[in-house]
Design a protein around this motif. Structure first.
Motif, PDB file in Angstrom:
ATOM      1  N   VAL A  61       0.886  -1.133   0.073  1.00 35.68           N
ATOM      2  CA  VAL A  61       0.030  -0.449   0.341  1.00 35.68           C
ATOM      3  C   VAL A  61       0.943   1.412  -0.224  1.00 35.68           C
ATOM      4  O   VAL A  61       2.009   0.772   0.747  1.00 35.68           O
ATOM      5  N   ALA A  62       0.617   2.184  -0.829  1.00 30.56           N
ATOM      6  CA  ALA A  62       1.243   3.610  -0.969  1.00 30.56           C
ATOM      7  C   ALA A  62       1.464   4.863   0.772  1.00 30.56           C
ATOM      8  O   ALA A  62      -0.569   4.790   0.529  1.00 30.56           O
ATOM      9  N   TYR A  70       5.777   6.025   0.717  1.00 34.07           N
ATOM     10  CA  TYR A  70       6.437   5.257   0.544  1.00 34.07           C
ATOM     11  C   TYR A  70       5.858   3.424   0.483  1.00 34.07           C
ATOM     12  O   TYR A  70       4.739   3.961   0.120  1.00 34.07           O
ATOM     13  N   GLN A  71       6.088   2.743   0.241  1.00 33.31           N
ATOM     14  CA  GLN A  71       5.546   1.100  -0.358  1.00 33.31           C
ATOM     15  C   GLN A  71       5.877   0.256   0.901  1.00 33.31           C
ATOM     16  O   GLN A  71       6.844   0.022   1.525  1.00 33.31           O
ATOM     17  N   VAL A  72       4.785  -0.158   1.384  1.00 32.44           N
ATOM     18  CA  VAL A  72       4.600  -0.789   3.183  1.00 32.44           C
ATOM     19  C   VAL A  72       3.899  -2.723   2.754  1.00 32.44           C
ATOM     20  O   VAL A  72       2.529  -1.591   1.917  1.00 32.44           O
ATOM     21  N   GLY A  73       4.390  -2.669   3.193  1.00 34.12           N
ATOM     22  CA  GLY A  73       3.468  -4.447   2.840  1.00 34.12           C
ATOM     23  C   GLY A  73       4.167  -5.240   2.945  1.00 34.12           C
ATOM     24  O   GLY A  73       5.653  -5.513   2.741  1.00 34.12           O
ATOM     25  N   PRO A  74       3.776  -6.443   2.702  1.00 37.81           N
ATOM     26  CA  PRO A  74       4.017  -8.046   3.049  1.00 37.81           C
ATOM     27  C   PRO A  74       4.534  -7.971   0.942  1.00 37.81           C
ATOM     28  O   PRO A  74       5.823  -9.060   1.429  1.00 37.81           O
ATOM     29  N   GLY A  75       4.528  -7.236   0.067  1.00 42.25           N
ATOM     30  CA  GLY A  75       5.677  -7.394  -1.114  1.00 42.25           C
ATOM     31  C   GLY A  75       6.320  -6.222  -1.399  1.00 42.25           C
ATOM     32  O   GLY A  75       7.008  -6.442  -2.449  1.00 42.25           O
ATOM     33  N   LEU A 102       5.174   1.910   8.453  1.00 45.83           N
ATOM     34  CA  LEU A 102       4.671   0.898   9.066  1.00 45.83           C
ATOM     35  C   LEU A 102       3.351   0.951   9.902  1.00 45.83           C
ATOM     36  O   LEU A 102       2.135  -0.458   9.395  1.00 45.83           O
ATOM     37  N   LEU A 103       3.146   1.757  11.370  1.00 44.53           N
ATOM     38  CA  LEU A 103       2.396   1.883  11.484  1.00 44.53           C
ATOM     39  C   LEU A 103       1.139   1.569  10.240  1.00 44.53           C
ATOM     40  O   LEU A 103      -0.175   1.167  10.369  1.00 44.53           O
ATOM     41  N   ALA A 104       0.990   2.979  10.025  1.00 44.37           N
ATOM     42  CA  ALA A 104      -0.034   2.795   8.998  1.00 44.37           C
ATOM     43  C   ALA A 104      -0.141   1.747   8.017  1.00 44.37           C
ATOM     44  O   ALA A 104      -1.616   1.165   8.116  1.00 44.37           O
ATOM     45  N   GLY A 105      -0.048   1.348   7.569  1.00 46.30           N
ATOM     46  CA  GLY A 105       0.666  -0.310   7.103  1.00 46.30           C
ATOM     47  C   GLY A 105      -0.438  -1.216   7.449  1.00 46.30           C
ATOM     48  O   GLY A 105      -1.051  -1.970   7.073  1.00 46.30           O
ATOM     49  N   ALA A 106       0.478  -1.845   9.150  1.00 44.60           N
ATOM     50  CA  ALA A 106      -0.224  -2.535   9.810  1.00 44.60           C
ATOM     51  C   ALA A 106      -2.305  -2.055   9.873  1.00 44.60           C
ATOM     52  O   ALA A 106      -2.672  -3.199   9.917  1.00 44.60           O
ATOM     53  N   PHE A 107      -2.631  -0.965  10.194  1.00 41.45           N
ATOM     54  CA  PHE A 107      -4.205  -0.904  10.451  1.00 41.45           C
ATOM     55  C   PHE A 107      -4.575  -1.297   8.957  1.00 41.45           C
ATOM     56  O   PHE A 107      -5.376  -1.965   8.837  1.00 41.45           O
TER      57      PHE A 107
END
Length: 343
Positions: A61-62, A70-75, A102-107
């Motif tokens: 996710v952006a 930033y690009q965040v996530g499992p991929g 990273l916190l935003a990615g967790a949500f």
């Protein structure tokens, strides 16, 4: 706010230097997942999107923080093969844009838009200097480009305390005598001596060395012996965790042949624990957890031969599961206080 996302009473997030771990209640069960703590600059995967499903689009996710995407996530590792993954390994980590992303990615990947209580963790070495920042930084509304979420309140715990809370739910837990909890993280190795849920701060501490330093030492040995630059340590991490070989220039290598010369990193961390704890005559057992637990177990057993080691199942998620349990317990306690019911 995305109407498809849900509300959760408690969300626990352990934003580590290596991986970001997440736990939340899903009915009567606890759901957990993790993704790499890497935040490379965002790149649109236009070829994958135009391929009619033939090419897989990385699961990311952006996230926008302070004007940067930033690009965040499992991929995310797919966009970080060059070794420049945007990792931020320093004591101010929790104040960085990477941490917020990273916190935003967790949500986002938990599909949660709001929580009554967010539970976060900090290493022992900088807990007292950074706890106030974390308590205030994410309470209220948070908007990071495509990701937005609301937080009622934030509690922050020393990372090994999550493992202690989780361990306290099992029969091996002795609430009358101390346990030594050792959390081998990516950037730090933390330990806590605790009787019940009371921490002995004089015998607890942290060492500025974790699994990532071990991986870096292995990479250095490989470069010296094979004259090959591994281009980062993420693939070494994955190979050791999965027991796989490491592909280098078309050849598969068993990492076991490179480990002995990197052992000094583990030795130094365990010596620091031994010095900090001072003595173990009153310790019931060692509770070993963290993503690097398996790497350090042999040396810890050698240094503390008289003590039983309780190796937590699924050690990567031990802290964050404990964070969730602590968040739920404190939320229930606070609710009872408001209603005038004895806790």
């Amino acid at each position: 706010m995305n109407a498809l996302k849900t509300h959760a009473p408690v969300l626990a997030v352990d934003v580590g230097y290596g991986n970001t771990k997440v736990a939340f209640r899903n009915g009567s069960d606890v759901s957990t997942f993790m993704f790499p703590s890497l935040t490379p600059p965002y790149k649109a995967h236009t070829i994958a999107k135009e391929s009619a499903g033939l090419i897989t689009t990385p699961k990311t996710v952006a996230v926008e923080v302070e004007g940067k995407r930033y690009q965040v996530g499992p991929g995310v590792l797919l966009s970080s093969r060059n070794g420049d993954a945007g990792a931020t390994l320093n004591d101010d980590y929790c104040t960085t844009s990477s941490y917020a992303a990273l916190l935003a990615g967790a949500f986002h990947f938990a599909n949660i838009a709001s929580v009554d209580r967010l539970v976060l963790g900090l290493p022992m070495r900088n807990f007292h200097t950074r706890v106030a920042h974390l308590r205030g930084a994410f309470a209220g509304n948070n908007a990071y480009g495509e990701v937005e979420f609301d937080v009622g309140s934030v509690i922050v715990l020393p990372q090994p305390l999550g493992a202690l809370v989780n361990f306290s739910r099992y029969h091996e837990f002795d609430k009358e005598d101390p346990h030594l909890i050792i959390d081998v993280g990516y950037f730090t190795t933390d330990w806590v001596v605790a009787t019940g849920l009371t921490i002995d701060e004089e015998r607890s501490g942290g060492h500025h060395s974790g699994a990532s330093h071990y991986y870096e030492a292995i990479a250095a040995v490989i470069k010296e012996k094979l004259h090959i630059d591994t281009q980062g340590i993420e693939r070494i991490d994955k190979a050791l965790r999965t027991g796989a070989t490491l592909l280098l220039n078309g050849n598969d290598y068993n990492l076991q042949e490179f480990l002995p010369e990197a052992q000094t990193v583990i030795d130094a961390a365990v010596k620091a624990i031994q010095a900090g704890v001072k003595n173990t005559v009153d310790i019931r057992s060692i509770v070993l957890t963290g993503g690097g637990a398996a790497l350090y177990r042999h040396e810890i057993q050698a240094r503390f031969p008289q003590l039983r080691i309780d190796h937590m199942a699924d050690p990567c998620f031990t802290n964050v599961r404990g964070f969730l349990a602590a968040g739920e317990a404190t939320l229930l306690r606070d609710k009872k206080r408001k209603e005038g019911v004895p806790a």
